[in-house]
Design a protein around this motif. Sequence first.
Motif, PDB file in Angstrom:
ATOM      1  N   PHE A 119       5.428   6.295   4.877  1.00  0.00           N
ATOM      2  CA  PHE A 119       4.079   6.635   4.423  1.00  0.00           C
ATOM      3  C   PHE A 119       3.690   5.793   3.210  1.00  0.00           C
ATOM      4  O   PHE A 119       2.568   5.278   3.115  1.00  0.00           O
ATOM      5  N   ARG A 120       4.617   5.680   2.263  1.00  0.00           N
ATOM      6  CA  ARG A 120       4.332   4.914   1.056  1.00  0.00           C
ATOM      7  C   ARG A 120       4.000   3.469   1.400  1.00  0.00           C
ATOM      8  O   ARG A 120       3.069   2.882   0.846  1.00  0.00           O
ATOM      9  N   ARG A 121       4.766   2.887   2.316  1.00  0.00           N
ATOM     10  CA  ARG A 121       4.497   1.516   2.749  1.00  0.00           C
ATOM     11  C   ARG A 121       3.084   1.391   3.323  1.00  0.00           C
ATOM     12  O   ARG A 121       2.326   0.474   2.971  1.00  0.00           O
ATOM     13  N   GLN A 122       2.712   2.317   4.187  1.00  0.00           N
ATOM     14  CA  GLN A 122       1.402   2.259   4.816  1.00  0.00           C
ATOM     15  C   GLN A 122       0.281   2.474   3.796  1.00  0.00           C
ATOM     16  O   GLN A 122      -0.759   1.808   3.852  1.00  0.00           O
ATOM     17  N   LEU A 123       0.498   3.401   2.880  1.00  0.00           N
ATOM     18  CA  LEU A 123      -0.535   3.692   1.889  1.00  0.00           C
ATOM     19  C   LEU A 123      -0.722   2.530   0.916  1.00  0.00           C
ATOM     20  O   LEU A 123      -1.847   2.204   0.518  1.00  0.00           O
ATOM     21  N   ARG A 124       0.361   1.898   0.534  1.00  0.00           N
ATOM     22  CA  ARG A 124       0.252   0.717  -0.342  1.00  0.00           C
ATOM     23  C   ARG A 124      -0.504  -0.400   0.373  1.00  0.00           C
ATOM     24  O   ARG A 124      -1.332  -1.089  -0.232  1.00  0.00           O
ATOM     25  N   ARG A 125      -0.225  -0.560   1.658  1.00  0.00           N
ATOM     26  CA  ARG A 125      -0.875  -1.624   2.411  1.00  0.00           C
ATOM     27  C   ARG A 125      -2.380  -1.382   2.541  1.00  0.00           C
ATOM     28  O   ARG A 125      -3.153  -2.331   2.704  1.00  0.00           O
ATOM     29  N   ALA A 126      -2.779  -0.121   2.470  1.00  0.00           N
ATOM     30  CA  ALA A 126      -4.198   0.213   2.574  1.00  0.00           C
ATOM     31  C   ALA A 126      -4.984  -0.136   1.323  1.00  0.00           C
ATOM     32  O   ALA A 126      -6.212  -0.072   1.321  1.00  0.00           O
ATOM     33  N   GLY A 127      -4.280  -0.491   0.248  1.00  0.00           N
ATOM     34  CA  GLY A 127      -4.973  -0.939  -0.958  1.00  0.00           C
ATOM     35  C   GLY A 127      -5.563   0.176  -1.789  1.00  0.00           C
ATOM     36  O   GLY A 127      -6.609  -0.022  -2.443  1.00  0.00           O
ATOM     37  N   LEU A 128      -4.935   1.351  -1.799  1.00  0.00           N
ATOM     38  CA  LEU A 128      -5.448   2.456  -2.601  1.00  0.00           C
ATOM     39  C   LEU A 128      -5.178   2.224  -4.086  1.00  0.00           C
ATOM     40  O   LEU A 128      -4.180   1.619  -4.458  1.00  0.00           O
ATOM     41  N   MET A 129      -6.058   2.723  -4.921  1.00  0.00           N
ATOM     42  CA  MET A 129      -5.935   2.555  -6.374  1.00  0.00           C
ATOM     43  C   MET A 129      -5.033   3.649  -6.960  1.00  0.00           C
ATOM     44  O   MET A 129      -5.371   4.310  -7.935  1.00  0.00           O
ATOM     45  N   VAL A 130      -3.895   3.840  -6.352  1.00  0.00           N
ATOM     46  CA  VAL A 130      -2.975   4.911  -6.739  1.00  0.00           C
ATOM     47  C   VAL A 130      -2.060   4.431  -7.856  1.00  0.00           C
ATOM     48  O   VAL A 130      -1.528   3.321  -7.796  1.00  0.00           O
ATOM     49  N   ASP A 131      -1.872   5.283  -8.847  1.00  0.00           N
ATOM     50  CA  ASP A 131      -0.877   5.016  -9.879  1.00  0.00           C
ATOM     51  C   ASP A 131       0.441   5.604  -9.382  1.00  0.00           C
ATOM     52  O   ASP A 131       0.700   6.808  -9.522  1.00  0.00           O
ATOM     53  N   TRP A 132       1.264   4.755  -8.778  1.00  0.00           N
ATOM     54  CA  TRP A 132       2.479   5.217  -8.118  1.00  0.00           C
ATOM     55  C   TRP A 132       3.531   5.728  -9.084  1.00  0.00           C
ATOM     56  O   TRP A 132       4.527   6.342  -8.670  1.00  0.00           O
ATOM     57  N   ARG A 133       3.332   5.542 -10.369  1.00  0.00           N
ATOM     58  CA  ARG A 133       4.288   6.075 -11.343  1.00  0.00           C
ATOM     59  C   ARG A 133       4.296   7.602 -11.338  1.00  0.00           C
ATOM     60  O   ARG A 133       5.249   8.226 -11.794  1.00  0.00           O
TER      61      ARG A 133
END
Length: 835
Positions: A119-133
């Motif tokens: 899921f994380r891989r897919q969400l990162r690829r979608a270009g979301l402005m998420v602060d993954w920290r």
Amino acid sequence: MTDTTHPPTADLPAAYDPSAVERKWQARWEERGTNHTDLAGPDPYYTLMMFPYPSAEGLHVGNLFAFTGNDIHGRYQRMRGHTVFEPLGYDAFGIHSENYALKVGVHPLELIPRNIANFRRQLRRAGLMVDWRYELSTTDASYYKWTQWLFLQLYKRGLAYKKQAAVNWCPFDKTVLANEQVINGACERCGTQVEQRFLEQWFFRITDYAGRLLDNLDRLDWSESTKTAQRNWIGRSEGAEVAFRVQDLMEFAGSATVSGGGLSGEVTSTPVEIRVFTTRADTIFGATFLVVAPEHPLVDQLATDEQREEVEAYRAAAARQDIVTRKVNKDKTGVFTGAYAINPATGEPIPIWIADYVLMEYGTGAIMAVPGHDERDHEFARRFGLPIVRVVAADAHDTAPPMDAAFTDDEQGVIVNSRQFNGQRVPAAKRAIVAWLSGHGAARAVVNYRLHDWCISRQRYWGPPIPIVYCDACGPVPVPERDLPVALPPLEDFKPDDSGVSPLARDEAWYRVSCPQCGKPARRETDVSDTFLDSSWYFLRYPSADRADVAFDPATTKHWLPVNSYIGGNEHAVLHLLYSRFVTMVLHDAGLLEFEEPFTRFRAHGTIIREGAKMSKSRGNVVNPDEYVERWGADAFRTYLMFLGPYEEGGDFRDQSISGVRRFLDRLWASVHEAARDGEPDRDVMRKVHQTIRKVADDIPALSYNTAIAAMMECVNVLRAHERRPQVREVEPLVQLVAPFAPHIAEELWETLGHAGSVFDAGWPAFDAALAAEESVTVAVQIGGRTRGTVQVPRDAEQAAVLAAALAEPGIAKFVTGSPKKVIYVRNRLLNLVV
């Protein structure tokens, strides 16, 4: 706000290659910390999306539709100057994960981290402005430690309690089901016929908060459909609790001894009463029998010797049905108990029956049956030959009993066959009869709610253990906060069985423990908590996810909460949102939060279908985001999802349509690369650009993403009309406008235009109302009140000029003979001539 300009970069080919652009900027964002939020930053804006369940199948297009809409809103708020926090996590506990793990033979402790990584891989690829920290998972001990702490806060306040209750039991999944999870008597997950069981369950007293939960809805900026769903679920109703005295049945209290052949001592007796809640006290003179639930605690006392065997057989049969089937079953069954109660209005005895359509969990577990004015009671009375009396009529002369059907269209009717209340209208009679009964000690006015206490117990493995220890000497003892978390052990055999006891009881080393209070041998609670408890507070945890010492830091929470904008699915309109509101209110009352409503603004997104049909694996029409991102790029896929239709309604995904969005991005790419750096921008083009700035700025906060995209496409058409070469000042604002929708290409084009920083730190393009104004306007011309045509005139033209233009039009002039008697002119809109 603009950056220092630099020469255009040349590290990417001139043709738009989404994969290269997106790889570059995702790496750049990571290196630069572009999406890192300064949690101490000014003007905070917390934009939240409902966190997903990380299924083994990976990210669903519906997830990406929801997340992209939230991401656009968050990026826009950042460009408007806010410090935006856009976190994401995983709702990873629960029966879905456990059942899948059992199906594929992989332990959830291994399966879930693997699913989350995908899921994380897919969400990162979608270009979301998420602060993954600040990413979290409900399955991490660092999270569920605080879920257990939350349970203890409710326990300390007397809001968590354990009782035996009738529950829906799925024999296949071996677990309790909520009523919403039972469809036509079967488990919604596996289709197995559901049974009713009585189990000891933990509950939260959400009913104590029913009034506040309902009243606060009036001031929330939420989707109306969501607020309506919650109002209906809470279900406030004003009525009366009426006492029906059971004939010849007494309760005795006190102590007595046998002496000399007789009783001596203090013994008191009181009549046994059955209390019912009704919203229609005006119909009490028509109550011809009582019906109690098979589980009602008085049934054993009510059943006469002659009826006992039949009553017990009926109770056993009812116990084999699930609760939902009992609610919706159209076949009316029942058994007479042999007992009678006195109708407090008529003074007449009426029979007491038991029937499975009355549920102990609703109201008092007993109803007064008024077959003349209730369809369900009417069917029951007709089947068992019970009396039917009309007590409400359309007018005072219609007193004949309804034999064929109940008269239910009676809210504004007239009372009949009700002694001194005859002739009163229903609303007045309700008040008068309750007051009359209250004066005789037989009733009291009450407010009732449809809402029931929240059952949080689950007899499964994959969830946070409830932090309670049972000691024979001390009773139930809460686990001390210093001993949290109560860790979920790596149980090898976690398959549930039919005992109704959680698999955790099989781990003796975990199950047996010393009492925290007295030190004697004790036992852990083996139920785990409902996944809705995990999700009831996750928004509080996000800003403090890096803190191990507190559930949520007071100062950080005060700075960031309540959530400014929450976007999610309407399938969670009731349970998740209601439970989150309840938990927030409890924490507010405990002095741990300064606010009592968690989400300032909530919007429910729509649903995506494909080629006119609902997506499902059985139809083979599920959209795999990976395939489309790989072929078209994340930016085109994001933008297409938002272009499908109104965001709050959803749309129809059609493969052939995404190419139009991709062409739009190709043309924008070409426009920037070909833009002239010298010369002046075209005034007509700049007018369109500024009209588009205004349109997109209006549409994004309203979540009208499809119309914002349409406006940008139209602007590009004007920009490139007749294959003209745009001027750089014409195209630069468009890059900023498209940035929330297509962030990767926007970053690349912003850099191509010579800017050093991120486009998301460049601000929103300035809007110039003068530049957006049309130079000419269309004015409607009316003759004698009827529209005869229109004329194009300069904006703000004087009346004389508009009149001259109108009379110069042959189609208008033919209706005017001589000079007009009167001229009415509404500037820039209307010219009306009276002739």
